[in-house]
Scaffold this motif. Structure first.
Motif, short mmCIF file in Angstrom:
data_model
loop_
_atom_site.label_atom_id
_atom_site.label_comp_id
_atom_site.label_asym_id
_atom_site.label_seq_id
_atom_site.Cartn_x
_atom_site.Cartn_y
_atom_site.Cartn_z
N ARG A 1 0.83 -1.20 0.00
CA ARG A 1 0.00 0.00 0.00
C ARG A 1 0.87 1.26 0.00
NH1 ARG A 1 -3.04 3.66 3.08
NH2 ARG A 1 -5.19 3.80 2.36
N GLN A 2 1.93 1.26 0.80
CA GLN A 2 2.84 2.40 0.82
C GLN A 2 3.55 2.57 -0.53
OE1 GLN A 2 5.24 1.16 4.14
NE2 GLN A 2 4.16 2.51 5.60
N HIS A 3 3.93 1.46 -1.13
CA HIS A 3 4.58 1.52 -2.45
C HIS A 3 3.61 2.07 -3.50
CE1 HIS A 3 8.44 -0.62 -1.78
NE2 HIS A 3 7.79 -1.08 -0.73
N THR A 4 2.35 1.67 -3.41
CA THR A 4 1.35 2.16 -4.37
C THR A 4 1.10 3.65 -4.18
OG1 THR A 4 0.30 -0.02 -4.36
CG2 THR A 4 -0.98 1.80 -5.24
N ILE A 5 1.02 4.10 -2.94
CA ILE A 5 0.83 5.53 -2.67
C ILE A 5 2.02 6.33 -3.19
CG2 ILE A 5 0.68 7.26 -0.83
CD1 ILE A 5 -1.04 5.21 0.72
N LEU A 6 3.23 5.82 -2.97
CA LEU A 6 4.43 6.49 -3.49
C LEU A 6 4.39 6.53 -5.02
CD1 LEU A 6 7.19 7.79 -2.97
CD2 LEU A 6 8.17 5.49 -3.09
N ALA A 7 3.96 5.44 -5.65
CA ALA A 7 3.85 5.42 -7.12
C ALA A 7 2.83 6.45 -7.60
CB ALA A 7 3.48 4.02 -7.60
N LEU B 1 -1.02 6.08 -13.84
CA LEU B 1 -1.61 6.67 -12.64
C LEU B 1 -2.98 6.06 -12.37
CD1 LEU B 1 -1.73 8.78 -10.37
CD2 LEU B 1 -2.62 10.41 -12.06
N TRP B 2 -3.77 5.92 -13.40
CA TRP B 2 -5.10 5.31 -13.25
C TRP B 2 -4.97 3.87 -12.74
CZ3 TRP B 2 -9.86 6.09 -12.36
CH2 TRP B 2 -10.83 5.16 -12.66
N GLY B 3 -3.99 3.14 -13.24
CA GLY B 3 -3.77 1.77 -12.76
C GLY B 3 -3.38 1.72 -11.29
N HIS B 4 -2.54 2.65 -10.87
CA HIS B 4 -2.15 2.70 -9.45
C HIS B 4 -3.33 3.09 -8.56
CE1 HIS B 4 1.99 1.98 -10.35
NE2 HIS B 4 2.17 3.12 -10.97
N VAL B 5 -4.15 4.03 -9.02
CA VAL B 5 -5.31 4.44 -8.24
C VAL B 5 -6.30 3.28 -8.12
CG1 VAL B 5 -7.34 5.97 -8.26
CG2 VAL B 5 -5.07 6.90 -8.72
N ARG B 6 -6.52 2.56 -9.21
CA ARG B 6 -7.40 1.39 -9.16
C ARG B 6 -6.85 0.32 -8.22
NH1 ARG B 6 -8.10 -0.13 -15.15
NH2 ARG B 6 -7.10 -1.90 -14.21
N LYS B 7 -5.53 0.13 -8.25
CA LYS B 7 -4.91 -0.85 -7.36
C LYS B 7 -5.09 -0.43 -5.91
CE LYS B 7 -0.50 -3.00 -6.23
NZ LYS B 7 0.93 -3.00 -6.46
N GLY C 1 -8.64 -0.96 -4.89
CA GLY C 1 -8.88 -2.39 -4.68
C GLY C 1 -8.33 -2.87 -3.36
N GLU C 2 -7.17 -2.33 -2.97
CA GLU C 2 -6.58 -2.71 -1.67
C GLU C 2 -7.41 -2.16 -0.54
OE1 GLU C 2 -2.61 -1.16 -1.65
OE2 GLU C 2 -1.87 -2.61 -3.07
#
Length: 156
Positions: free
Chosen positions: A76-82, A143-149, A152-153
């Motif tokens: 989750r932290q990695h996704t937020i950073l991305a 960006l859209w892929g990271h937001v969707r991920k 989903g989390e």
């Protein structure tokens, strides 16, 4: 699209390499430089550079210095950073895209030509705005892929 970009980039690399080979042979071996070869090599070189950057953006393989990831422990932290990184990239990229658009309009208006062969430089100048636009599309897509991920989390 993947196959097309692969063949296009390979063709551009081949053209640039062949041009440099001809330049070296004619200039240093035969002592007869080919006038205008540098000018003609400008076009595939600029397009290769920009389309290579677009390809890296499409594949999401740009070189990054992910120092912060050392201290981050969860996905989750990695996704937020991305997401933060993609937003910053999008802001800076859109700013550069506006500059590239202004430059393209200028290049269209002035219609410069190369000094020896009189080839319009607009055909290489336009690579900048096209490349930046494509990179921003791919950045927004990632960006859209990271937001969707992240969504989903969070839903789990």
């Amino acid at each position: 699209m993947d196959t097309f970009s692969k063949y296009l980039l390979t063709g551009l690399i081949g053209i640039v390499a062949l041009g440099q080979f001809v330049q070296v042979i004619t200039r240093y071996v035969l002592q007869v430089p080919v006038m205008g070869l540098e000018e003609t090599m400008l076009y595939p070189t600029v397009w290769l550079y920009m389309l290579g950057a677009v390809n890296a953006s499409r594949e999401n393989t740009h070189i990054r210095a992910n120092v912060l990831e050392i201290w981050l422990t969860t996905d989750r932290q990695h996704t937020i950073l991305a997401i933060i990184g993609e937003i910053i990239s999008l802001i800076v990229g859109l700013w550069l895209l506006s500059w590239a658009w202004d430059y393209t309009r200028y290049a269209w208006r002035v219609w410069k030509e190369s000094p020896t062969l009189y080839i319009p430089t607009f055909y290489s100048d336009v690579a900048l705005v096209i490349g930046m636009a494509l990179m921003m599309i791919y950045t927004a897509w990632h960006l859209w892929g990271h937001v969707r991920k992240l969504a989903g989390e969070t839903a789990q």
